[in-house]
Design a protein around this motif. Structure first.
Motif, PDB file in Angstrom:
ATOM      1  N   LEU A  64       0.841  23.236   0.253  1.00  0.00           N
ATOM      2  CA  LEU A  64       0.914  22.091  -0.512  1.00  0.00           C
ATOM      3  C   LEU A  64       2.207  21.605  -0.495  1.00  0.00           C
ATOM      4  N   TRP A  65       2.614  20.587   0.396  1.00  0.00           N
ATOM      5  CA  TRP A  65       3.965  20.068   0.568  1.00  0.00           C
ATOM      6  C   TRP A  65       4.199  19.005  -0.372  1.00  0.00           C
ATOM      7  N   ASP A  66       3.752  18.000   0.206  1.00  0.00           N
ATOM      8  CA  ASP A  66       3.781  16.618  -0.689  1.00  0.00           C
ATOM      9  C   ASP A  66       3.287  16.859  -2.294  1.00  0.00           C
ATOM     10  N   GLU A  67       2.153  17.614  -2.129  1.00  0.00           N
ATOM     11  CA  GLU A  67       1.540  17.714  -3.480  1.00  0.00           C
ATOM     12  C   GLU A  67       2.358  18.234  -4.328  1.00  0.00           C
ATOM     13  N   ILE A  68       3.315  19.208  -4.168  1.00  0.00           N
ATOM     14  CA  ILE A  68       4.220  19.709  -5.167  1.00  0.00           C
ATOM     15  C   ILE A  68       5.210  18.576  -5.659  1.00  0.00           C
ATOM     16  N   VAL A  69       5.460  17.694  -4.979  1.00  0.00           N
ATOM     17  CA  VAL A  69       6.052  16.622  -5.314  1.00  0.00           C
ATOM     18  C   VAL A  69       5.538  15.868  -6.438  1.00  0.00           C
ATOM     19  N   ALA A  70       4.370  15.667  -6.168  1.00  0.00           N
ATOM     20  CA  ALA A  70       3.458  14.837  -7.091  1.00  0.00           C
ATOM     21  C   ALA A  70       3.382  15.749  -8.507  1.00  0.00           C
ATOM     22  N   ALA A  71       3.200  17.113  -8.338  1.00  0.00           N
ATOM     23  CA  ALA A  71       3.021  18.081  -9.648  1.00  0.00           C
ATOM     24  C   ALA A  71       4.224  17.959 -10.110  1.00  0.00           C
ATOM     25  N   VAL A  72       5.484  18.224  -9.698  1.00  0.00           N
ATOM     26  CA  VAL A  72       6.935  18.193 -10.217  1.00  0.00           C
ATOM     27  C   VAL A  72       7.025  16.831 -11.050  1.00  0.00           C
ATOM     28  N   LEU A  73       6.570  15.678 -10.535  1.00  0.00           N
ATOM     29  CA  LEU A  73       6.622  14.462 -11.137  1.00  0.00           C
ATOM     30  C   LEU A  73       5.843  14.279 -12.481  1.00  0.00           C
ATOM     31  N   ILE A  74       4.584  14.787 -12.307  1.00  0.00           N
ATOM     32  CA  ILE A  74       3.620  14.685 -13.577  1.00  0.00           C
ATOM     33  C   ILE A  74       4.052  15.654 -14.524  1.00  0.00           C
ATOM     34  N   ASP A  75       4.205  16.867 -14.294  1.00  0.00           N
ATOM     35  CA  ASP A  75       4.535  17.837 -15.102  1.00  0.00           C
ATOM     36  C   ASP A  75       5.680  18.842 -14.577  1.00  0.00           C
ATOM     37  N   PRO A  76       6.865  18.607 -15.053  1.00  0.00           N
ATOM     38  CA  PRO A  76       8.168  19.351 -14.500  1.00  0.00           C
ATOM     39  C   PRO A  76       8.078  20.669 -14.659  1.00  0.00           C
ATOM     40  N   SER A  77       7.213  21.200 -15.547  1.00  0.00           N
ATOM     41  CA  SER A  77       7.212  22.582 -16.130  1.00  0.00           C
ATOM     42  C   SER A  77       6.501  23.513 -14.924  1.00  0.00           C
ATOM     43  N   VAL A  78       5.937  22.875 -14.122  1.00  0.00           N
ATOM     44  CA  VAL A  78       5.361  23.673 -12.790  1.00  0.00           C
ATOM     45  C   VAL A  78       6.661  24.272 -12.131  1.00  0.00           C
ATOM     46  N   VAL A  79       7.962  23.795 -12.004  1.00  0.00           N
ATOM     47  CA  VAL A  79       8.904  24.712 -11.384  1.00  0.00           C
ATOM     48  C   VAL A  79       8.996  25.683 -12.366  1.00  0.00           C
ATOM     49  N   THR A  80       9.518  26.846 -11.449  1.00  0.00           N
ATOM     50  CA  THR A  80      10.060  28.197 -11.858  1.00  0.00           C
ATOM     51  C   THR A  80      11.408  28.475 -11.694  1.00  0.00           C
TER      52      THR A  80
END
Length: 370
Positions: free
Chosen positions: A295-311
């Protein structure tokens, strides 16, 4: 002077009370973004569907596919999602300096590249992933979901982005999923471009990725970085534009390199979950996505929508090698005090994410499509 300052707290508190509703409204406001990318992906669908994101435009750039084909795919995806009012601007067809012939010459000197995008004709060794057709820039046939009914804007992608950041200063985040050719052109055309945007988040670069998932497909992708840990396709396709963009005066830069992607995968299960909640018009397109990729670009979307995905993340100065040699396109990075001081910008580099939370964020976003 000191006495005057001492009298300020009471009015300031009163003013804060008056503006509280406005601040709450601002906090709940949807993020305005422009998506610049080669074609379409789950990233586009998630951002277009999310109630937290306001996509004010989509632009195409050559990389994995030609910008001409990418724009057609973007138009059709928007139509299928009922978002055909979102404008599409076609971007740069070629990198600033890199060419197919230069890429062949580089490979003869320094070894084979794993992926070459629009210049890809075959894999160097057997792989589970299919070999994409080698197309000309004019070939826009076989668009997933059928040929688009709409048309791209009359202005180029770089000009469109410049116009939009001037119209909405400090409000638009540029979401980059491909090479940065359009961004570099926009910055050169208008030195205020980057400073007028809210910020930049992009998928690109590679720091020190490691294999995380234990399966053949994941191992294939992780193996690419074993001997070339600083090389990644989006940057390698147009290193000059990546370096120009990295030196531009953005208010903030978020880098999503390859590193967190090796713990993720576009599995058949994830595709089935997305297809189940996707708008009816887009289900066929989702079902046509090839599984197995990270999930390359999809991680970008997830980070924008919910920054808490970042560990895990780190603040680094980031640039890219634009000298034609063995490390052409490689990622360069420095901690504070060690950077050359030639205009490099500090960036937040996302080094790891919660894979399950990324999947759930994407599925939830798609389920909220209006």
């Amino acid at each position: 002077m000191g006495q005057a300052q001492a009298r300020t707290p009471a009015p300031a508190q009163k003013e804060t009370g008056k503006t509280a509703p406005a601040k709450a409204e601002q906090a709940n406001a949807r993020q305005m973004v422009i998506i610049d990318d080669e074609g379409t992906s789950l990233m586009h669908i998630a951002l277009l569907a999310s109630p937290k994101i306001d996509v004010v435009g989509v632009t195409s750039v050559s990389g994995n596919i030609w910008a001409t084909r990418g724009a057609a795919m973007q138009l059709r995806m928007l139509e299928l999602m009922g978002k055909d009012k979102v404008p599409v601007a076609q971007g740069a067809l070629y990198p600033l300096l890199n060419t197919e012939e230069k890429t062949r010459r580089w490979e003869a000197l320094y070894g084979k590249l794993t992926w070459k995008g629009v210049w890809m004709k075959e894999w160097v060794e057997p792989t589970q992933q299919s070999t994409p057709p080698y197309r000309t820039p004019q070939d826009v046939s076989d668009i997933p979901g059928g040929a688009p009914k709409g048309h791209v804007l009359a202005e180029a992608a770089a000009n469109f982005m410049i116009r939009m950041v001037h119209k909405y200063p400090g409000q638009i985040t540029i979401v980059e999923g491909g090479p940065m050719t359009n961004l570099a052109l926009a910055q050169r055309l208008d030195p205020e471009f980057a400073s007028l945007a809210k910020g930049l988040i992009y998928m690109g670069g590679s720091f020190n990725p490691r294999q995380v998932l234990d399966n053949r497909s994941a191992a294939d992708f992780a193996r690419e970085f074993a001997n070339s840990p600083r090389r990644e396709f989006n940057i390698r396709f147009d290193p000059e534009s990546a370096s120009i963009t990295s030196h531009a005066p953005w208010k903030s830069i978020t880098v999503v390199p390859v590193d967190p992607s090796t713990a993720t995968q576009l599995t058949p299960d994830l595709l089935a979950r997305v297809a189940k909640v996707a708008p009816a018009g887009i289900r066929q397109v989702v079902s046509g996505f090839e599984p197995g990729f990270p999930l390359w670009d999809e991680i970008v979307a997830a980070v924008l929508i919910d920054p808490s995905v970042v560990t895990r993340s780190e603040q680094l100065y980031v640039d890219y090698d634009s000298q034609f040699g063995a490390t052409y396109g490689d990622t360069l990075s420095w901690r504070e005090h060690y950077q050359p001081g030639l205009g490099e910008q500090k960036a937040t580099v996302i080094l790891s994410v919660d894979p399950g939370k990324v999947d759930d964020t994407l599925v939830d976003a798609v389920s909220r499509a209006r």
